[in-house]
Write an enzyme that holds these catalytic residues in place. Structure first.
Site: not given
Length: 374
Positions: A86, A329
């Site tokens: 991430c 995301h």
């Protein structure tokens, strides 16, 4: 050390997995965004020194190189793909800033790209003849299985202390802010495959949240799908430059932000929130000075609320155009989207304003970027 500046910042829309970008390869998502950053800054392709893109799911190869070539950059421009999950997109921008600060480069295109929709199937090669390959959804994030929790477990832990209803309120607010900011969000988006807006954003309601599937429930907390960011496809890029390029941009009356602080952090691998807590605790906030723009990753409502509360961040400054709960995301691109959002929100502030982007990653990692509006 030379200062580093951001001259332009663009992104695609964010589309849920299997949505509008389901047939678009990762490099084809990134290529038009690379091109748009150069066009925005009035920079020809040839002066670019490097392209750096974060990516977590492409399955190997060098998606940054493919994207650079697809964008029409000179074949002499090198490219690097990095994977810190991430944090990848924000780490790519940090690395670009370090290259400029060291004098190794004058212009670097950096950011992230991810396609859940086109990511390859992954499998472990058999150890013995006759055994089938073992397919898996994610790689290990630590060498110790006992200290490698499932991400839903991590997000559930971060949500402790917040009721399901409170998490729903946060998610609803994220979508509402994104809807209210749609016009200015579209100004930073490069249309790809006919999509020019974040397609997951909706008028979320308490009733819809109450019907969302429950992902985790125990005696201390409850986590549902409305409070967790969906898997998504997107690309986001910024143009990092030296002082000489920044001065040209300023003379043309265009917005420029200086990289005030960029750093990566790590903590216990089985406690990912600890790393972002550390990042925010060590951020060089000027005493008594407000930070009007905060782009905080919303992997989940509970995680975002916990990070904001522990860091004492002003709720009015956080994700003014909505967050990942309202968009999705796209792992390797998520940090870069925060940076793009931070840049564009700072252009609406007066000279001297400070902004902050922060994101955590599996394995106990976190990254932070602070920009200063010139």
């Amino acid at each position: 050390m030379n200062p580093a500046f951001i001259l332009a910042a663009r992104r695609t829309a964010v589309a849920p997995r299997g949505g509008a970008f389901r047939a678009v390869e990762a490099h084809d998502l990134a290529a038009p965004v690379l091109r748009a950053c150069l066009d925005d800054a009035g920079v020809a392709a040839n002066p670019v020194d490097y392209v750096i893109l974060g990516n977590a799911l492409s399955g190997g190869g060098n998606v940054a190189r493919l994207a650079a070539l697809a964008a029409g950059l000179a074949e002499s421009v090198p490219a690097l793909t990095l994977d810190t999950q991430c944090c990848s997109g924000l780490d790519a921008i940090q690395l670009a800033a370090r290259m400029v600060e060291s004098g190794a480069a004058d212009l670097v295109l950096a950011g992230g790209v991810e396609s859940f929709s086109r990511s390859p199937l992954r499998a472990v090669r058999p150890r013995a003849k006759g055994e089938p390959p073992l397919f898996y959804d994610r790689p290990p994030f630590t060498p110790w299985p006992a200290r490698d929790p499932d991400m839903i477990e991590v997000l559930a832990h971060a949500a402790k202390g917040y009721s399901r209803e409170r998490q729903a309120e946060f998610a609803i607010a994220s979508h509402a802010k994104a809807l209210a900011a749609r016009a200015r969000l579209e100004a930073e988006i490069v249309p790809v495959a006919g999509l020019a807006f974040d397609s997951f954003t909706r008028a979320l309601t308490p009733a819809l949240c109450a019907r969302a599937p429950v992902l985790h429930r125990d005696s201390e907390t409850e986590l549902d799908a409305a409070g967790v960011a969906v898997e998504a496809d997107a690309a986001a890029v910024v143009l990092v430059a030296s002082r000489a390029w920044a001065e040209r941009r300023l003379k043309a009356g265009r917005p420029v932000c200086e990289v005030a602080h960029a750093r990566s952090f790590a903590a216990a691998p089985d406690d990912p929130p600890a790393a972002i807590d550390r990042a925010l605790a060590l951020a060089p906030f000027p005493p008594g000075r407000a930070i009007p723009v905060v782009e905080l990753m919303e992997a989940s409502a509970g995680q975002a609320m916990t990070n904001a509360q522990r860091a004492g961040l002003d709720s009015a400054a956080i994700n003014r155009g909505g967050g990942a709960l309202a968009r999705g995301h796209p792992i390797g691109a998520s940090g870069a989207i925060l940076a793009v959002r931070q840049f564009h929100e700072l252009t609406r502030e007066a000279s001297g304003a400070l902004g902050l982007s922060a994101i955590a990653a599996a394995g106990g990692l976190a990254s932070l970027l602070m920009l200063h509006r010139l």
